[in-house]
Design a protein around this motif. Structure first.
Motif, short mmCIF file in Angstrom:
data_model
loop_
_atom_site.label_atom_id
_atom_site.label_comp_id
_atom_site.label_asym_id
_atom_site.label_seq_id
_atom_site.Cartn_x
_atom_site.Cartn_y
_atom_site.Cartn_z
N LYS A 176 0.78 -1.13 0.23
CA LYS A 176 0.12 0.04 0.02
C LYS A 176 0.75 1.20 0.13
CE LYS A 176 -3.50 0.63 2.45
NZ LYS A 176 -4.49 0.64 3.47
N GLN A 203 1.15 3.74 -3.35
CA GLN A 203 0.65 5.28 -2.98
C GLN A 203 1.56 6.21 -3.30
OE1 GLN A 203 -2.58 6.57 -2.09
NE2 GLN A 203 -1.43 8.19 -2.80
N ARG A 204 2.85 5.87 -2.82
CA ARG A 204 3.96 7.06 -3.03
C ARG A 204 4.30 6.82 -4.76
NH1 ARG A 204 8.44 6.86 1.93
NH2 ARG A 204 6.93 7.15 3.51
N ARG A 232 2.10 6.65 -7.04
CA ARG A 232 0.93 7.34 -7.49
C ARG A 232 1.24 8.94 -7.29
NH1 ARG A 232 -2.48 2.98 -5.76
NH2 ARG A 232 -2.79 4.08 -3.88
N ASP A 233 1.74 9.05 -6.07
CA ASP A 233 2.37 10.69 -5.76
C ASP A 233 3.42 11.12 -6.47
OD1 ASP A 233 0.08 10.64 -4.02
OD2 ASP A 233 1.24 10.22 -2.24
#
Length: 411
Positions: free
Chosen positions: A297, A301-302, A304-305
Motif C-alpha cells: 500500500k 501510494q508513493r 501514484r504521488d
C-alpha cells in the motif's frame, strides 16, 4: 487353469475403465466431437471408441452435445466433457487470508468465500474453518458431498508435495510436518493435494492467460520472493519440492544486506516488499494485515504521488530481480515471465528494472520472443491454481478408473 466367462468379462471391464480415463484427456479441451472424429483422431476402431465413450457416459464425465450436422440419414452424435459431472474445491491459504472456491470440471468458479484468517493460528483452527467452508459451499450450490471429487490447497511455505505436509514453514508455527490431507479427509473422503502458494499461482496464471504456453515462470514478489516453474507444460517441483526458491539466491554485485535466513545479500533481503518499505523509512513489522499488505500500500501510494525516491528504489529492486532472473532465463529458457504478488502493483517501474537487466545479460536467442509481464489473475491466481490442481487430478486416468470402481456415495 482356465478363466471363467465372468472372470474374463470382469477383466475386460477393468481394462475398458482404465483406458476410458486415458481417452477422456482428448475431450478435456471442451470441444464436442463425434465418434467418427474421435476414431480418426486416435486411430482406434470405431467399436473401441464407442466402448470408451459409453463407459464415460455411464460415469457422467461425458455428455451428448447437440448441434451436429448430418450429410444424410441419422445425424451424428456429438460428445463433450460434462463439466457438471463433479465439483472440486480450491483453497488459497495465505499469511493473513483464506480464499476458498467451488469449481466445476471445466474450471468455472461456482461460488467462493473469503475470510481474514491468519495462518499462524495453527493447522487445527485453520483447517477446521476450511472444512466448514467447503461444507457451506457445497450446500449453497445444492451439491451433495458425493459430488466432490478432489480438494487443492496452496500454503504460504515449503510443502512436500507427495505427502502434502509443510516442511519448516517460517511463518506457519505449528504446521511443520502436519498431515494436512489426513485432517481434511476426516471430513471428506476425497484426494487432497497440497502445494506451496507460488506453484499454485503459476498454475492459476497459466490457466487464466497463458494456456498455450508450455514454458512459463511465475515470480511472486511480496514478503518473500519465489517462483513457480512450468516447463514442457508441467509444473516443476524439483526433488524435494523446493524448485523456484529465488528469495535466498545471492544478488550478483548486490548489497550485503542481512537476510532472515542467516546469510547476506539474498534477493529477498533487498527486493521484497518489506525490504523496500524499510528503505523508505516505513515500519511494517506488526502491521495490521501483515507487513506485505502495508508495504504494498505504501509503495503503490508513493508511486501514484510521483515520489522520485520510491521510483528509484523500485527500479533498483527490479534490477536486482533481473540479475537473478537473467540466470534463470539462461538455464530454463521460458517464453513468459509473469510477475505477481503484492509488490507487482508497482507495475511498469518494477518491470522496467527487470527488463533492463534480463535483456542485457541474457543471450539474444533466449530473449528473442521472451515476454516479461505483470500478473493477469492477480489476487485470484492462487485459488484458481488450487482448483486447477484439483481438477487435473480429478480428471486423470487413475482418478477416472477409481471413480468407476467405487459406488457413488450419498450426501
Amino acid at each position: 487353469m482356465t478363466t471363467s466367462a465372468s472372470g474374463a468379462s470382469a477383466e475386460a471391464a477393468e481394462a475398458d475403465l482404465a483406458r476410458a480415463g486415458e481417452f477422456l484427456q482428448l475431450l478435456r479441451d471442451g470441444r464436442p466431437r463425434t465418434r467418427a472424429e474421435l476414431a480418426q483422431l486416435t486411430g482406434m476402431a470405431r467399436s473401441t471408441v464407442a466402448s470408451r465413450v459409453d463407459t464415460l457416459l455411464s460415469l457422467g464425465y461425458v455428455a451428448p452435445f447437440g448441434g451436429a450436422s448430418s450429410t444424410g440419414g441419422r445425424p451424428p452424435s456429438l460428445f463433450a466433457l460434462n463439466p457438471q459431472a463433479r465439483v472440486v474445491v480450491g483453497a488459497d491459504l495465505g499469511a493473513t487470508h483464506a480464499l476458498v472456491a467451488l469449481a466445476d470440471l471445466g474450471g468455472t468458479i461456482v461460488s467462493e468465500v473469503r475470510e481474514s484468517l491468519p495462518i499462524n493460528r495453527g493447522p487445527e483452527e485453520v483447517l477446521a474453518w476450511l472444512s466448514g467452508a467447503v461444507t457451506g459451499l457445497l450446500a449453497d450450490a445444492g451439491r451433495p458431498a458425493s459430488d466432490l471429487t478432489a480438494i487443492g490447497i496452496g500454503l504460504p511455505g515449503p510443502v512436500e508435495f507427495e505427502t502434502g505436509r509443510p516442511v519448516s514453514p517460517p511463518i506457519m508455527p505449528g504446521w511443520d510436518g502436519f498431515d494436512v490431507p489426513g485432517r481434511l479427509q476426516r471430513d471428506f473422503d476425497v484426494p487432497v493435494l497440497v502445494d506451496n502458494d507460488v506453484n499454485i499461482m503459476a498454475l492459476g496464471e497459466r490457466k487464466t492467460a497463458w494456456q498455450d504456453v508450455d514454458e512459463l515462470m511465475f515470480v511472486k514478489v511480496a514478503t518473500g520472493i519465489g517462483a513457480g516453474i512450468i516447463a514442457g507444460g508441467r509444473l516443476q517441483r524439483g526433488a524435494q519440492g523446493t524448485a523456484g526458491d529465488l528469495g535466498h539466491v545471492r544478488v550478483p554485485g548486490g548489497p550485503d544486506t542481512p537476510c532472515a535466513c542467516g546469510n547476506a545479500g539474498c534477493l529477498e533481503a533487498v527486493a521484497s516488499g518489506p525490504a523496500l518499505a524499510r528503505r523508505l523509512g516505513v515500519d511494517v513489522d506488526g502491521a495490521a494485515g501483515g507487513p506485505e499488505h502495508k508495504a504494498s500500500k505504501v509503495i503503490a501510494q508513493r508511486l501514484r504521488d510521483g515520489d522520485l525516491e520510491t521510483v528509484r528504489l523500485v527500479r533498483e529492486a527490479g534490477r536486482h530481480l533481473g540479475s537473478v532472473l537473467a540466470s534463470c532465463v539462461s538455464l530454463i529458457n521460458p517464453s513468459v515471465i509473469v510477475v505477481g504478488g503484492s509488490v507487482s502493483q508497482a507495475g511498469e517501474h518494477l518491470l522496467a528494472g527487470i527488463r533492463e537487466v534480463v535483456y542485457t545479460r541474457s543471450l539474444p536467442l533466449a530473449t528473442k520472443h521472451l515476454r516479461i509481464v505483470t500478473s493477469t489473475a492477480g489476487a485470484r491466481a492462487g485459488v484458481l491454481g488450487a482448483a486447477a490442481l484439483a481438477t487435473d487430478h480429478a480428471l486423470s486416468p487413475g482418478a477416472i478408473e477409481a471413480a468407476g470402481r467405487a459406488p457413488r456415495r450419498s450426501a
